[in-house]
Design an enzyme around this catalytic site. Structure first.
Site, mmCIF file in Angstrom:
data_model
loop_
_atom_site.group_PDB
_atom_site.id
_atom_site.type_symbol
_atom_site.label_atom_id
_atom_site.label_comp_id
_atom_site.label_asym_id
_atom_site.label_seq_id
_atom_site.Cartn_x
_atom_site.Cartn_y
_atom_site.Cartn_z
ATOM 1 N N CYS A 79 0.816 -1.214 0.000
ATOM 2 C CA CYS A 79 0.000 0.000 0.000
ATOM 3 C C CYS A 79 0.855 1.272 0.000
ATOM 4 C CB CYS A 79 -0.977 -0.069 1.170
ATOM 5 S SG CYS A 79 -2.425 0.929 0.899
ATOM 6 N N HIS A 171 -3.240 -5.340 1.639
ATOM 7 C CA HIS A 171 -2.538 -5.634 2.899
ATOM 8 C C HIS A 171 -2.585 -7.122 3.234
ATOM 9 C CE1 HIS A 171 -2.106 -1.472 4.553
ATOM 10 N NE2 HIS A 171 -3.093 -1.239 3.704
ATOM 11 N N GLU A 173 -0.841 -8.723 5.215
ATOM 12 C CA GLU A 173 -0.552 -8.952 6.648
ATOM 13 C C GLU A 173 -1.830 -8.916 7.492
ATOM 14 O OE1 GLU A 173 -0.141 -6.179 5.060
ATOM 15 O OE2 GLU A 173 -0.609 -4.474 6.355
HETATM 16 N N1 GLN Z 1 -3.804 6.293 1.091
HETATM 17 C C1 GLN Z 1 -2.534 6.066 1.729
HETATM 18 C C2 GLN Z 1 -1.446 6.931 1.090
HETATM 19 O O1 GLN Z 1 -1.668 7.517 0.092
HETATM 20 C C3 GLN Z 1 -2.150 4.609 1.634
HETATM 21 C C4 GLN Z 1 -3.135 3.790 2.418
HETATM 22 C C5 GLN Z 1 -2.556 2.561 3.060
HETATM 23 O O2 GLN Z 1 -1.342 2.361 3.117
HETATM 24 N N2 GLN Z 1 -3.424 1.761 3.615
HETATM 25 O O3 GLN Z 1 -0.367 7.022 1.621
#
Ligand code: GLN
Length: 189
Positions: A79, A171, A173
């Protein structure tokens, strides 16, 4: 096997737990001295990419991290971690590590659909992999011929690999399925 998990901000504890369950030695990186410990790979967790980049600079880790990844240190970015590794972010012009040839859209699913759960197939890993998305980005474009797409959901790229760099928009994890972390540990050998 020793894996350093960046613990500056975000969802790091679940990565550490999962790595321990898989028998790897995981340690948290909070400082430059943690970062300098011996390791076979690192994880850049989800969270807020803006804050994470700032903290990496403040701690003096940004440049050494970028260099080590360029030199082949295995890295898994989930992410926000994927945003940090992307060469390009279409809706954000701050400087990132930019070690991976992908173009990423932040908060790509908008506010309404920002968080959802699904199952998908990952090339070389398996089928029915649980995927939890939280205000997730996705990969809009692969920029490097060395970058391999590992998974798509609704036509959007949500996982990829380039050499020793692995990224997922979701994610792994947060679900009770160890296959993605197992795959990463194999990359670290
Ligand atoms: N929206 C977050 C960002 O732009 C990422 C979201 C996440 O890591 N769950 O940094």
């Amino acid at each position: 096997m020793k894996i350093g998990v960046f613990a500056l901000q975000g969802a790091f504890a679940e990565h550490v737990r999962m790595l321990h369950d898989l028998g790897a030695e995981a340690f948290e990186i909070h400082s430059l001295s943690d970062w300098e410990k011996e390791k076979d790979g690192i994880i850049l967790p989800g969270g807020e990419s803006t804050t994470q980049v700032k903290l990496l600079h403040d701690l003096g880790i940004f440049e050494p991290l970028k260099n080590e990844i360029r030199n082949g240190l295995p890295v898994f970015g989930t992410c926000a971690g994927m945003i940090l590794l992307a060469q390009n972010t279409t809706n954000d012009d701050r400087e990132h590590l930019a070690t991976m040839g992908i173009s990423v859209r932040r908060n790509a699913y908008g506010r309404q659909l920002g968080s959802f759960h699904t199952f998908g197939t990952m090339e070389g890993i398996g089928e029915d992999i649980p995927m939890t998305f939280i205000r997730a980005p996705y990969i809009e474009k692969v920029l490097s011929p060395e970058c391999e797409v590992l998974a798509k959901i609704d036509g959007n790229i949500v996982a990829a690999r380039q050499g020793k760099q692995l990224v997922t928009a979701f994610h792994p994890e947060l679900d009770a399925d160890f296959r993605v972390h197992e795959y990463f540990l194999k990359m670290c050998r």
